[in-house]
Design a protein around this motif. Sequence first.
Motif, PDB file in Angstrom:
ATOM      1  N   LYS A  15       0.831  -1.202   0.000  1.00 39.01           N
ATOM      2  CA  LYS A  15       0.000   0.000   0.000  1.00 39.01           C
ATOM      3  C   LYS A  15       0.867   1.254   0.000  1.00 39.01           C
ATOM      4  O   LYS A  15       0.461   2.298  -0.542  1.00 39.01           O
ATOM      5  CB  LYS A  15      -0.920  -0.006   1.228  1.00 39.01           C
ATOM      6  N   ASP A  36      -7.191  -6.502   0.038  1.00 42.86           N
ATOM      7  CA  ASP A  36      -6.136  -6.379   1.037  1.00 42.86           C
ATOM      8  C   ASP A  36      -5.766  -7.786   1.482  1.00 42.86           C
ATOM      9  O   ASP A  36      -6.568  -8.491   2.089  1.00 42.86           O
ATOM     10  CB  ASP A  36      -6.647  -5.553   2.230  1.00 42.86           C
ATOM     11  N   ARG A  81      -1.416  -5.508  -1.276  1.00 37.34           N
ATOM     12  CA  ARG A  81      -2.717  -5.485  -1.933  1.00 37.34           C
ATOM     13  C   ARG A  81      -2.664  -6.187  -3.296  1.00 37.34           C
ATOM     14  O   ARG A  81      -1.639  -6.125  -3.988  1.00 37.34           O
ATOM     15  CB  ARG A  81      -3.182  -4.036  -2.132  1.00 37.34           C
TER      16      ARG A  81
END
Length: 210
Positions: free
Chosen positions: A73, A88, A180
């Motif tokens: 991220k 996620d 992610r």
Amino acid sequence: MSELTIAMPKGRIFEEAYQMLIEAGFNLPAEVEMSRKLMIEIPEEHIRFILAKPMDVPVYVEHGVADIGIAGKDVLLEQQREVHELLDLKISSCYIASAGLPQTTMDEVAPRIATKYPHIAMKYYKGIGEQVEIIELNGSIELAPMIGLADRIVDIVSTGRTLKENGLVEYEHIADISSRLIANPVSYRMKASRILDLAARLKQTVKEND
């Protein structure tokens, strides 16, 4: 079945994400030799892995060299690439924080922030109404306050050990970070069934790992 190209960083993120794919039911070898390889073909699953530096993964995905990828991220926040963030994975968790020498305040006239995340740092300080000078560094960020180059640093914190060993303390928690699953917008349309299936199967392993 069309081939799915996945860009992933080498190292711990690859190992953790690869294990998640195995747990999700993908027919992958239990171990892969990747000391020198930059691409790994898995013909049984019509999957090809591109092994890249973490900062390059979103670039490959944005430009369509890879259909999907796994990126931190922090990289996504810093680069602001045109990619879809799908999931996620909750691996490689850490956070971005500001830090500096204990019991010090920032220069009121020209506060300086050393970081390898100039976009994240500038956006954060602008958001709290601080006008700062960003000094971009690529390594040994902790050195900046110690030698008077900067009032604060903005960097990734995992255990906090590196800060402590260099006599620094945290001041502001800026953002939580984890890996992610991202997708190229065109691939997301053209290979929707494959990408959505992979994301759904991975999501089940995320729940199990919570």
